[in-house]
Design an enzyme around this catalytic site. Structure first.
Site, PDB file in Angstrom:
ATOM      1  CG  ASP A  10      -1.612   1.265   1.469  1.00 28.59           C
ATOM      2  OD1 ASP A  10      -2.279   1.711   0.525  1.00 28.59           O
ATOM      3  OD2 ASP A  10      -1.521   1.846   2.573  1.00 28.59           O
ATOM      4  CG  ASP A  12      -1.839   7.571  -0.018  1.00 28.34           C
ATOM      5  OD1 ASP A  12      -0.949   8.425  -0.101  1.00 28.34           O
ATOM      6  OD2 ASP A  12      -2.611   7.295  -0.941  1.00 28.34           O
TER       7      ASP A  12
HETATM    8  C1  XBP Z   1      -5.359   6.185   0.401  1.00 27.93           C
HETATM    9  C2  XBP Z   1      -6.429   7.047  -0.074  1.00 27.93           C
HETATM   10  C3  XBP Z   1      -6.188   8.045  -1.124  1.00 27.93           C
HETATM   11  C4  XBP Z   1      -5.527   9.344  -0.773  1.00 27.93           C
HETATM   12  C5  XBP Z   1      -5.843  10.387  -1.820  1.00 27.93           C
HETATM   13  O1  XBP Z   1      -5.372   4.946  -0.267  1.00 27.93           O
HETATM   14  O2  XBP Z   1      -7.543   6.915   0.365  1.00 27.93           O
HETATM   15  O3  XBP Z   1      -7.457   8.356  -1.542  1.00 27.93           O
HETATM   16  O4  XBP Z   1      -5.978   9.828   0.476  1.00 27.93           O
HETATM   17  O5  XBP Z   1      -5.452  10.015  -3.076  1.00 27.93           O
HETATM   18  P1  XBP Z   1      -4.155   3.894  -0.099  1.00 27.93           P
HETATM   19  P2  XBP Z   1      -6.107  10.653  -4.398  1.00 27.93           P
HETATM   20  O6  XBP Z   1      -3.793   3.874   1.355  1.00 27.93           O
HETATM   21  O7  XBP Z   1      -4.752   2.623  -0.583  1.00 27.93           O
HETATM   22  O8  XBP Z   1      -3.022   4.357  -0.972  1.00 27.93           O
HETATM   23  O9  XBP Z   1      -6.488  12.070  -4.091  1.00 27.93           O
HETATM   24  O10 XBP Z   1      -5.033  10.567  -5.442  1.00 27.93           O
HETATM   25  O11 XBP Z   1      -7.316   9.822  -4.749  1.00 27.93           O
HETATM   26 MG    MG Z   2      -3.087   3.219   3.253  1.00 35.13          MG
END
Ligand code: XBP
Ligand code: MG
Length: 255
Positions: A10, A12
Site C-alpha cells: 500500500d 498512503d
Molecule cells: C489512500 C487514499 C487516497 C488518498 C488520496 O489509499 O484513500 O485516496 O488519500 O489520493 P491507499 P487521491 O492507502 O490505498 O493508498 O487524491 O489521489 O485519490
Molecule cells: Mg493506506
C-alpha cells in the site's frame, strides 16, 4: 500455503505518512486556489478518511459536512478540476522532499528485491502520486524496483473493495497464497483479506492506530530499522526489532 513470491505494498500511510502532511495539505491548497473557504483540519481529515479516493472524499465532505455550500451545475467537472489541482500540489510536496518514507521501508524493499521477490504497489491513490514517490525514493537504474503499479481508477471500486488486489494478482500471475500485503488501515486490510491474502502486516499511524486489525497477521508501529526497533502491537512470531523477509516468510508459512 505456497512459497512467498511477492510483497504487495500500500502507499498512503504505509510507504510514507502521506495523509496528514501530504494529501490534506494539498487539498487545502487546492481549495484556496479555487477560491473556496473550506478547511480540512487534522481532526476533520481523520473523519474524511472513512472514504478512500480523493474525488470520492470531496463528494463525501459535501454530502456529510458541508451541505450548505451551493453546488455548481456541473459538480462532476468541478470535482475533477479541484482534484487535478490537488494532485499537482501533492506531487510538488513529494518532489520537494517534504514527505519522507516510513522507517524500514527502504530496507525491506531492498531486501525483498535482492532475494528475487516481486514487488508491487497496490493503492487507491492517483498514479501520478505513486510515480512522484517512486522517482523520489526508488529511482530506477535500468530495471524499475517495483514490478507492477496498481493504482487509482483502474478498477471501479476502491479499497476496502478487493478489486485493486485482484487486479494486481492477475497481472502478476500469482495467487493470493503466494503474496504478503503491507497496509496501514482497516480499509486496506479488508481489501487484502477479501482478495484472499492470508499474510497481511499492518504498520499503524496516527490516523489508524485505533482501527480494528483483529484479522491481521501482525500489527506493528513501524517496520523497524537499525537504531529504531519496531513495537509489536498484535500478533505472534519472534520479532527482533524489525519486520524482515525472514519474519515475513515465517508468518506466511503458518498463515
Ligand atoms: C489512500 C487514499 C487516497 C488518498 C488520496 O489509499 O484513500 O485516496 O488519500 O489520493 P491507499 P487521491 O492507502 O490505498 O493508498 O487524491 O489521489 O485519490
Ligand atoms: Mg493506506
Amino acid at each position: 500455503m505456497k512459497k512467498l513470491q511477492a510483497l504487495l505494498w500500500d502507499v498512503d500511510g504505509t510507504l510514507a505518512d502521506t495523509e496528514r502532511d501530504g494529501h490534506r495539505v494539498a487539498f487545502n491548497r487546492a481549495f484556496q486556489q479555487m477560491g473556496l473557504d473550506w478547511d480540512w483540519d487534522v481532526e476533520l481529515y481523520g473523519r474524511l478518511l472513512q472514504v478512500t479516493g480523493g474525488k470520492e472524499r470531496i463528494r463525501y465532505y459535501l454530502d456529510e459536512f458541508n451541505r450548505a455550500w451551493e453546488r455548481p451545475s456541473d459538480l462532476d467537472s468541478f470535482i475533477t478540476e479541484l482534484h487535478r489541482r490537488k494532485s499537482q500540489l501533492f506531487v510538488s510536496l513529494m518532489v520537494g522532499g517534504e514527505i519522507p518514507l516510513r522507517p524500514g521501508v527502504s530496507r525491506l524493499v531492498n531486501e525483498a528485491k535482492q532475494a528475487g521477490l516481486k514487488l508491487a504497489i497496490v493503492t487507491t491513490t492517483t498514479p501520478a502520486n505513486v510515480d512522484a514517490l517512486l522517482r523520489q525514493y526508488f529511482p530506477a537504474e535500468g530495471r524499475p524496483v517495483f514490478d507492477l503499479i496498481a493504482a487509482g481508477d483502474v478498477v471501479p471500486h476502491k479499497k476496502p473493495a478487493p478489486d485493486i488486489y485482484l487486479w494486481a494478482l492477475e497481472r502478476l500471475g500469482l495467487g493470493a497464497d503466494q503474496c504478503a500485503a503491507l497496509e496501514d488501515s482497516h480499509h486496506g486490510l479488508r481489501a487484502a483479506r477479501d482478495a484472499g491474502l492470508k499474510t497481511v502486516v499492518i504498520t499503524v499511524n496516527g490516523y489508524t492506530a485505533d482501527e480494528d486489525f483483529s484479522d491481521a497477521t501482525l500489527v506493528v508501529d513501524q517496520l523497524g530499522e537499525a537504531g529504531r526497533p519496531c513495537r509489536v502491537l498484535q500478533g505472534e512470531g519472534r520479532v527482533s526489532g524489525m519486520v524482515d523477509l525472514g519474519l515475513l516468510r515465517q508468518l506466511h508459512d503458518v498463515s
